[in-house]
Design a protein around this motif. Structure first.
Motif, PDB file in Angstrom:
ATOM      1  N   CYS A   1       0.859  -1.188   0.000  1.00  0.00           N
ATOM      2  CA  CYS A   1       0.000   0.000   0.000  1.00  0.00           C
ATOM      3  C   CYS A   1       0.891   1.232   0.000  1.00  0.00           C
ATOM      4  N   ILE A   2       0.275   2.387  -0.204  1.00  0.00           N
ATOM      5  CA  ILE A   2       0.977   3.664  -0.175  1.00  0.00           C
ATOM      6  C   ILE A   2       0.581   4.400   1.095  1.00  0.00           C
TER       7      ILE A   2
ATOM      8  N   SER B   1       4.716  13.643   2.711  1.00  0.00           N
ATOM      9  CA  SER B   1       5.688  12.587   2.403  1.00  0.00           C
ATOM     10  C   SER B   1       4.945  11.290   2.078  1.00  0.00           C
ATOM     11  N   THR B   2       5.311  10.666   0.979  1.00  0.00           N
ATOM     12  CA  THR B   2       4.564   9.523   0.461  1.00  0.00           C
ATOM     13  C   THR B   2       5.516   8.389   0.135  1.00  0.00           C
ATOM     14  N   PHE B   3       5.170   7.186   0.582  1.00  0.00           N
ATOM     15  CA  PHE B   3       6.027   6.024   0.368  1.00  0.00           C
ATOM     16  C   PHE B   3       5.185   4.792   0.044  1.00  0.00           C
ATOM     17  N   PHE B   4       5.770   3.889  -0.742  1.00  0.00           N
ATOM     18  CA  PHE B   4       5.167   2.575  -0.942  1.00  0.00           C
ATOM     19  C   PHE B   4       5.699   1.647   0.139  1.00  0.00           C
TER      20      PHE B   4
ATOM     21  N   ILE C   1       3.609   5.721  -8.519  1.00  0.00           N
ATOM     22  CA  ILE C   1       2.428   6.489  -8.119  1.00  0.00           C
ATOM     23  C   ILE C   1       2.692   7.260  -6.836  1.00  0.00           C
ATOM     24  N   ALA C   2       3.464   6.670  -5.913  1.00  0.00           N
ATOM     25  CA  ALA C   2       3.787   7.369  -4.667  1.00  0.00           C
ATOM     26  C   ALA C   2       4.496   8.687  -4.947  1.00  0.00           C
ATOM     27  N   ARG C   3       5.364   8.682  -5.946  1.00  0.00           N
ATOM     28  CA  ARG C   3       6.067   9.912  -6.308  1.00  0.00           C
ATOM     29  C   ARG C   3       5.083  10.946  -6.842  1.00  0.00           C
TER      30      ARG C   3
END
Length: 363
Positions: A256-257, A265-268, A299-301
């Motif tokens: 999940c993300i 801040s977003t990470f897989f 997609i996280a980026r």
């Protein structure tokens, strides 16, 4: 002491516990000088490392285009402030702020392996210092560190170099094996349209993902273990601690993300984890059936580019995240082109792995 070219052949040496050790004042083995601050308003973007008093990234706080009389190479930087007592060796030319003290070894100066060994020995004393007990020049000179010694009772720099060289070679071999295995798993790169050549479309996050929050948790309630605790951090994939779950506690499913409502801040997340929940700054989890490690990172980026506008004073929430819009490459059907995103990410990873492998071979 002779300087060796390359790593040379493996030589059997005594283990650390088999060597005799002795305490030395830091001023006995090195000359200690101060740094000079380059304040934020003075900093120019550039490529020269500027060493501050951080405890990570080898103490590098910024890369600058400034110059002053602290520009130097082949020295140990000892933190006076910040992460007080931590020390890092700097082989390449860098600048150093006044929150550090520069140490040039009186013997074996400029030797990468001896410098790294001694820096670690210095850092072992960092627990003796704190923000209220800083490490100025006078205190640094009298600081005691333990070093392995020769039969004559002098620091055994030859042993330190050989020990550090062997550790270095062992790590390089481990990294090479890992990178080669990753390249074999990813296979050959596939020629794709460039990002500019692809058609893109705007999507609401809520169209693509189920958005939820984790159960209320606090990392301080957990003992150290092997399960990632994911919070609103902006580094290390959001992982702030490795925890031991409570008995029968349900983990949050990986693949999940995660998004921080504090700064976007977003990470897989590739594996099951413990997510921080329960408060306004708890992470948000985004799930859909099309995610995998590769398209998930792509997609996280894209999500981070949209959500980076969030701040502590203007945090995101479950509803606002759903309304956010992101741009993604699309297939002929107009739906997100997950296969393209997956292969694009694999190609980028292969490129970086080959660059890294070339670097490792050059070492």
């Amino acid at each position: 002491m002779p300087r060796l070219d390359g790593l040379g052949e493996y030589v059997e040496i005594p283990a650390l516990e088999e060597k005799e050790w002795k305490a030395f004042h830091l001023e006995q083995i090195g000359t200690i000088t101060s740094g000079r601050d380059i304040y934020a308003a003075e900093r120019i973007d550039g490529y020269t490392p500027y060493i501050t008093s951080g405890g990570t990234n080898n103490g590098v706080g910024y890369f600058v285009g400034n110059d002053n009389d602290t520009l130097d190479a082949g020295y140990i930087a000892l933190n006076r402030n910040g992460a007080v007592g931590k020390a890092f060796y700097h082989q390449e030319k860098s600048l150093m702020g006044n929150d550090c003290r520069k140490i040039h070894l009186k013997e074996a100066d400029g030797n990468l392996f001896v410098g790294q060994f001694v820096a670690l020995c210095i850092s072992m004393q960092s627990e003796c210092f704190s923000y209220s007990r800083k490490l100025g020049t006078a205190r640094a000179k009298q600081m005691l560190i333990m070093l392995p010694v020769t039969d004559a009772g002098e620091p055994d720099y030859e042993y330190m170099e050989k020990y550090a060289r062997q550790k270095f070679e062992a790590m390089l071999s481990k990294y090479r094996a890992y990178v080669e295995a990753r390249i074999a798993k990813l296979g050959e790169p596939i020629v794709l349209p460039t990002l500019e050549e692809k058609e893109w479309r705007e999507f609401h996050i809520g169209e693509l993902f189920e958005v939820s929050r984790p159960t209320a948790r606090n990392k301080d309630a957990y003992q150290t273990g092997d399960i990632p605790f994911v919070a609103s951090g902006s580094v290390n994939n959001g992982v702030t601690k490795l925890c031991k779950p409570f008995e029968e506690e349900q983990l949050d499913d990986g693949c999940c993300i995660t998004v921080s409502p504090v700064d976007g801040s977003t990470f897989f997340q590739p594996m099951n984890f413990l997510g921080r929940g329960g408060a306004g700054s708890s992470i948000l989890m985004l799930r859909c059936s099309n995610l995998n490690l590769y398209c998930g990172q792509f997609i996280a980026r894209a999500i981070q580019q949209t959500c980076s506008k969030y701040t502590y004073g203007h945090m995101g929430n479950k509803d606002s995240i759903k309304r956010e819009r992101i741009m993604l490459p699309v297939a002929d059907s107009g739906e997100p082109d997950y296969e393209y995103m997956e292969q694009y990410t694999k190609n980028m990873m292969l490129r970086k792995y080959h660059q890294y492998l070339a670097f490792l071979r050059s070492r």
